[in-house]
Design a protein around this motif. Sequence first.
Motif, mmCIF file in Angstrom:
data_model
loop_
_atom_site.group_PDB
_atom_site.id
_atom_site.type_symbol
_atom_site.label_atom_id
_atom_site.label_comp_id
_atom_site.label_asym_id
_atom_site.label_seq_id
_atom_site.Cartn_x
_atom_site.Cartn_y
_atom_site.Cartn_z
ATOM 1 N N MET A 1 0.730 -1.241 -0.059
ATOM 2 C CA MET A 1 0.121 -0.116 -0.075
ATOM 3 C C MET A 1 0.897 1.115 0.023
ATOM 4 S SD MET A 1 -2.957 -1.744 0.183
ATOM 5 C CE MET A 1 -4.062 -0.243 0.291
ATOM 6 N N GLU A 2 0.359 2.253 -0.664
ATOM 7 C CA GLU A 2 1.170 3.646 -0.583
ATOM 8 C C GLU A 2 1.101 4.294 0.613
ATOM 9 O OE1 GLU A 2 -0.234 6.201 -3.681
ATOM 10 O OE2 GLU A 2 0.300 4.749 -5.300
ATOM 11 N N THR A 3 2.079 4.894 1.165
ATOM 12 C CA THR A 3 2.033 5.726 2.384
ATOM 13 C C THR A 3 1.140 6.832 2.425
ATOM 14 O OG1 THR A 3 4.293 4.870 2.791
ATOM 15 C CG2 THR A 3 3.407 6.722 3.940
ATOM 16 N N VAL A 348 1.756 -7.742 5.661
ATOM 17 C CA VAL A 348 2.410 -6.785 6.747
ATOM 18 C C VAL A 348 2.478 -7.427 7.852
ATOM 19 C CG1 VAL A 348 1.814 -4.614 8.033
ATOM 20 C CG2 VAL A 348 1.623 -4.519 5.692
ATOM 21 N N GLY A 349 1.341 -8.443 8.054
ATOM 22 C CA GLY A 349 1.577 -9.233 9.165
ATOM 23 C C GLY A 349 2.761 -10.032 9.320
ATOM 24 N N GLU A 350 2.860 -10.794 8.059
ATOM 25 C CA GLU A 350 3.797 -11.694 8.067
ATOM 26 C C GLU A 350 5.281 -11.333 8.045
ATOM 27 O OE1 GLU A 350 4.964 -15.543 5.122
ATOM 28 O OE2 GLU A 350 3.285 -14.440 4.812
ATOM 29 N N ARG A 351 5.645 -10.063 7.192
ATOM 30 C CA ARG A 351 6.579 -9.527 7.055
ATOM 31 C C ARG A 351 7.170 -8.647 8.093
ATOM 32 N NH1 ARG A 351 6.395 -7.587 1.254
ATOM 33 N NH2 ARG A 351 8.209 -6.557 1.767
ATOM 34 N N THR A 352 6.426 -7.835 8.600
ATOM 35 C CA THR A 352 6.899 -6.816 9.556
ATOM 36 C C THR A 352 6.170 -6.800 10.830
ATOM 37 O OG1 THR A 352 6.947 -5.314 7.412
ATOM 38 C CG2 THR A 352 7.005 -4.221 9.448
ATOM 39 N N MET A 413 -6.484 -3.576 26.253
ATOM 40 C CA MET A 413 -7.452 -4.558 27.025
ATOM 41 C C MET A 413 -6.969 -5.383 28.026
ATOM 42 S SD MET A 413 -9.888 -3.840 24.843
ATOM 43 C CE MET A 413 -11.286 -5.081 25.233
ATOM 44 N N GLY A 414 -7.298 -5.099 29.412
ATOM 45 C CA GLY A 414 -6.766 -5.704 30.400
ATOM 46 C C GLY A 414 -5.437 -5.647 30.596
ATOM 47 N N ASN A 415 -4.669 -6.571 30.605
ATOM 48 C CA ASN A 415 -2.886 -6.482 30.859
ATOM 49 C C ASN A 415 -2.579 -6.682 29.241
ATOM 50 O OD1 ASN A 415 -3.887 -9.438 30.649
ATOM 51 N ND2 ASN A 415 -1.602 -9.557 31.220
ATOM 52 N N ARG A 416 -3.248 -6.470 28.224
ATOM 53 C CA ARG A 416 -2.808 -6.733 26.934
ATOM 54 C C ARG A 416 -2.801 -5.484 26.068
ATOM 55 N NH1 ARG A 416 -6.500 -9.845 27.942
ATOM 56 N NH2 ARG A 416 -7.969 -8.833 26.591
ATOM 57 N N VAL A 417 -1.877 -5.073 24.995
ATOM 58 C CA VAL A 417 -1.689 -4.111 24.314
ATOM 59 C C VAL A 417 -2.094 -4.765 22.654
ATOM 60 C CG1 VAL A 417 -0.345 -2.317 22.972
ATOM 61 C CG2 VAL A 417 0.048 -2.877 25.568
ATOM 62 N N HIS A 418 -3.293 -4.358 22.362
ATOM 63 C CA HIS A 418 -3.679 -5.013 21.151
ATOM 64 C C HIS A 418 -3.183 -4.320 19.996
ATOM 65 C CE1 HIS A 418 -7.298 -7.820 22.816
ATOM 66 N NE2 HIS A 418 -6.288 -7.690 23.667
ATOM 67 N N MET A 419 -2.523 -4.647 19.280
ATOM 68 C CA MET A 419 -1.946 -3.872 18.019
ATOM 69 C C MET A 419 -2.679 -4.263 16.613
ATOM 70 S SD MET A 419 0.405 -2.270 19.324
ATOM 71 C CE MET A 419 1.825 -1.798 18.394
ATOM 72 N N VAL A 420 -3.941 -3.529 16.462
ATOM 73 C CA VAL A 420 -4.735 -3.818 15.454
ATOM 74 C C VAL A 420 -4.648 -2.538 14.523
ATOM 75 C CG1 VAL A 420 -6.113 -5.887 16.509
ATOM 76 C CG2 VAL A 420 -6.444 -3.461 17.367
ATOM 77 N N PRO A 421 -3.994 -2.286 13.693
ATOM 78 C CA PRO A 421 -4.115 -1.110 12.815
ATOM 79 C C PRO A 421 -5.029 -1.460 11.588
ATOM 80 C CG PRO A 421 -2.130 -2.267 12.176
ATOM 81 C CD PRO A 421 -2.762 -2.935 13.409
ATOM 82 N N PRO A 422 -5.495 -0.458 10.785
ATOM 83 C CA PRO A 422 -6.019 -0.649 9.472
ATOM 84 C C PRO A 422 -5.475 -1.490 8.542
ATOM 85 C CG PRO A 422 -6.293 1.582 10.383
ATOM 86 C CD PRO A 422 -5.312 1.107 11.229
ATOM 87 N N CYS A 423 -6.189 -2.158 7.983
ATOM 88 C CA CYS A 423 -5.638 -3.231 7.055
ATOM 89 C C CYS A 423 -4.825 -2.748 5.929
ATOM 90 C CB CYS A 423 -6.449 -4.319 6.366
ATOM 91 S SG CYS A 423 -7.422 -5.218 7.877
ATOM 92 N N VAL A 424 -4.920 -1.243 5.732
ATOM 93 C CA VAL A 424 -4.237 -0.716 4.614
ATOM 94 C C VAL A 424 -2.900 -0.220 5.307
ATOM 95 C CG1 VAL A 424 -6.209 0.048 3.454
ATOM 96 C CG2 VAL A 424 -5.327 1.522 5.195
ATOM 97 N N ILE A 425 -2.432 -0.480 6.263
ATOM 98 C CA ILE A 425 -1.375 0.041 7.006
ATOM 99 C C ILE A 425 0.145 -0.294 6.007
ATOM 100 C CG2 ILE A 425 -0.756 -1.881 8.550
ATOM 101 C CD1 ILE A 425 0.248 0.103 10.606
#
Length: 446
Positions: A1-3, A348-352, A413-425
């Motif tokens: 995706m383009e920045t 992005v999930g697999e590589r970065t 959420m609780g004791n967790r940091v959820h890292m859930v950016p837009p899928c276009v990141i």
Amino acid sequence: METTTPRPLPADPVREARIRELSRAHVLTSWVAQKAVDPLPLAGGEGSWFWDYQGRRFLDFTSQLVNVNIGYQHPRLTEAIQEAAARITTVAPSFYEESRAEAAAAIAELAPAGMSKVFFTNGGAEGNENAIRMARVHTGRHKVLAAYRSYHGATAGAIALTGEARRWGSEPSIPGVVHFWGPHLYRSEFHATTEQEESERALAHLRHTVEAEGPHLVAAIILETVVGSNGVIPPPAGYLEGVRALCDEHGIMLILDEVMCGFGRAGTWFALDHWGVRPDLIVFAKGVNSGYVPLGGVVLSDEIAATFDERPYPGGLTYSGHALATASAAAAIRIMREERIVENSAEVGERTLGPGLRDLLGRHEIVGDVRGLATFWAVELVADRQTREPLAADKVKAVQQACVSRGLWPLVMGNRVHMVPPCVITHEEAKEGVAMLDEALAEVSA
């Protein structure tokens, strides 16, 4: 995706103050004591970023409520909504309507074979409500089994299905709901030491629960395909297949709640695609149109749909298949195909994103576990890696504040940091987000 290069609005403290004043006086904010919070007024957003009235911009790793999969203000999607509004804004469910038909066909095309009809709702909670109604009518049974580590919505039936603490304030609720423990190796209820053991023991526990409740009385088992707000917990190999086999053995309907994990969040159109399991009902919302207009629904198996060929479906909603909402869904699916947004989420999930987050395990003692896939991750924070005692709430809050001070907005959420950016990141933005979390963890650890 383009920045995307964000274009924050200039600071406007007067407008911000007015929004705060009106909100405090008139808006009841969900899930919190009203005097305990003072939410940030947002001024705008674009791509994977949003900004406030102080001129600050933030890299969004919440996707609001894990739903802005296509990113903020996607020009093609906003244009599609404008075009639909110019054509017709609302049509009752008792009429056929073009965008409703197109959205239903597009969603059914993404579902497993033999699931060709869609019932539209206004959101995920209503989707789950109607899914259990469909299962009960189809089977003539009344019990529904749901996991303790789950969230299925806050309407009367959906909150009863929910297994975690948010249901407590709404009890007593609808009858017939029974909870069980699903698999989660990091915090296993079954004393398992491997993914295989966890899967086998969780399936044995579920079988015993079904047997104890009377299989002939169980209409459905409902699961989040990937547990979302309770920890981002993908199922271990063999678990979903085992649940499907148990349901088939006893004529129980399998409902997969894909409200959070569907439409690119897990790197596939539906998260269930990773495991090749065909449920009887799929519940969707959030990412189907990235929340641009409220929309949810249920995809029905052909067998369940046939139940209502000769008998009326005992349910309905004024805004079922709302013209603007379904127009936005049809457009969003088309855009996601053409711009390969689902593929971007996976890559992005697999590589970065995945490798970067997993690297935090070796860098910070307070990181106990990292799990997820695509653009759907959780970093679990602990006070002690051996005992896995959750990190104290004040320190988790400190991690969140340290992220925000650096320009990253995480979902805690609780004791967790959820890292859930837009899928276009982009890969660059994902690296930037992980780096800011890395710095925040170092600051709090020090």
